[in-house]
Design an enzyme around this catalytic site. Structure first.
Site, mmCIF file in Angstrom:
data_model
loop_
_atom_site.group_PDB
_atom_site.id
_atom_site.type_symbol
_atom_site.label_atom_id
_atom_site.label_comp_id
_atom_site.label_asym_id
_atom_site.label_seq_id
_atom_site.Cartn_x
_atom_site.Cartn_y
_atom_site.Cartn_z
ATOM 1 N N CYS A 1 0.786 -1.059 -0.082
ATOM 2 C CA CYS A 1 0.090 -0.074 0.283
ATOM 3 C C CYS A 1 1.084 1.005 -0.206
ATOM 4 O O CYS A 1 0.215 2.541 -0.742
ATOM 5 C CB CYS A 1 -1.274 -0.258 1.197
ATOM 6 S SG CYS A 1 -2.066 1.442 1.368
ATOM 7 N N CYS B 1 -8.013 -1.474 6.055
ATOM 8 C CA CYS B 1 -9.507 -1.709 5.918
ATOM 9 C C CYS B 1 -10.093 -2.309 5.930
ATOM 10 O O CYS B 1 -10.437 -2.868 6.164
ATOM 11 C CB CYS B 1 -10.036 0.192 5.350
ATOM 12 S SG CYS B 1 -11.794 0.478 6.035
#
Length: 379
Positions: free
Chosen positions: A100, A198
């Site tokens: 990420c 998330c």
């Protein structure tokens, strides 16, 4: 420092909030961006992105900066999540935070910030950037708070990215960051640190992966070939895992050996815990062993591929330190580069549960040199 236009990734957490505050105090023109990286079920109890955006907006209001909501969910799914699933399906254990940072926070977000006229971006990571005049290179350093250092997750950043990046809280300890947040009345001063990513959040990990990954049950065998139970699919286990195996001890004459102290013999004993030691993809067998220090769990070396070096080229062969997982102390090692994108590490002290798919990250003192993806552990 020259006053610059700095775009800060505001996550809704306290670290990025204090980052924005410190930069504004230094006189920079600060703009906040909230990155939305996941959409599939973000209305569920597990993904708190809506709450996080409200917190980020409240922070921006207190500090007195603009905030923009930007959706990177398509990029995230293509560039992070798809790779995450591919790795799990192949029996490895990837680290999505590393991916990420490389693909979203310091690529898609950086590109977006530059389009907004930013001269720099900033995030709430506990790391530091230093320009070395002797080499002309930007160096990635550990954060000053050893308990919070996040350079491990940032090791794939390159010179172009580091030259545009600021990490203000990397110079501080977490306790100081919280104190600043309270002193200036930030609404999220006491907000708990987020754990995980998330798309998984706090939900049971196996339940989440079940949705996306095919699973073929198979036998759980010990190091002597005895069948102890059945696994639910090799993708759902990681080396060194102790919880959630669903097996008891093997009660057989001779397995309950005790040391003179009355404790079970190290690496054995009928009540010693079981650990995942191997995943045999060809036969769909999960191998488990008893005892934390079983030889199958210990490795003196590893091979890594897909190497990424902060300087743009591999360091010279020789003595360094490395982490093979985030929460561990640096371990002395010898580096043997194998071309531009592969390397081997040898450790004088055996490393525990070296896991394919995780990152091996190399350090020279406080300087993070880069690293690669562990391909295989070596005895």
């Amino acid at each position: 420092m020259n006053k610059q236009r700095v775009v800060v990734g505001l996550s809704g957490g306290v670290d990025s909030a204090v980052t924005a505050y410190l930069l504004k105090q230094q006189g920079h023109e600060v703009v906040g961006i909230f990155m939305k990286n996941w959409e599939d079920d973000d209305d569920s109890e597990y993904c708190s992105s809506n709450i996080d955006f409200v917190d980020a907006a409240a922070v921006a209001d207190v500090i007195g900066i603009e905030i923009e909501h930007v959706n990177f969910a398509a990029d995230y799914k293509d560039r992070v999540f798809a790779e995450f699933l591919r790795e799990y399906q192949a029996g490895r254990t990837p680290n999505p935070d590393v991916l990420c940072n490389a693909e979203i926070k310091f690529k898609a977000f950086l590109d977006h910030a530059m389009r907004l006229g930013a001269e720099k971006i900033a995030t709430g990571h506990y790391a530091r950037v230093r320009h070395n005049p002797a080499t002309g290179l930007h160096e990635l350093l550990k954060g000053l708070d050893p308990a919070k250092d996040q350079s491990y997750f940032l090791h794939r950043l390159n010179q172009a990215q580091l030259s545009k990046t600021l990490f203000p809280v990397g110079e501080l300890h977490k306790t100081e960051v919280r104190r600043i947040a309270e002193d200036i009345g930030l609404p999220n001063a006491k907000k708990k640190d987020s754990t995980g990513i998330c798309f998984i959040g706090e939900r049971p990990f196996r339940e989440f992966l079940h949705r996306y990954i095919s699973h073929a049950p198979g036998p759980i065998l010990d190091d002597r070939g005895r069948r102890l139970g059945q696994h639910v699919g090799l993708s759902f286990y990681t080396l060194g895992q102790r919880q959630g195996l669903g097996i008891g001890g093997v009660k057989e004459k001779g397995t309950g050996a005790k040391a003179p102290s009355g404790q079970p013999v190290r690496g054995g004993g009928e009540h010693a815990p079981w650990f995942v030691a191997r995943k045999e993809l060809a036969t769909n067998v999960l191998r488990v062993v008893q005892g934390h220090d079983h030889p199958w769990l210990l490795s003196h070396g590893l091979g890594a591929l897909d190497a990424s070096w902060v300087a743009g080229h591999p360091p010279a062969a020789g003595a360094y330190a490395a982490k093979t997982r985030y929460r561990q102390a640096d371990a002395p090692c010898e580096l043997a580069p194998q071309g531009a994108d592969r390397f081997a590490l040898h450790f004088p002290d055996a490393q525990w549960a070296v896991t394919p798919g995780q990152s091996a990250v190399l350090y020279d003192g406080e300087v993070c040199l880069g690293g690669g993806i562990i391909e295989a552990a070596q005895p």
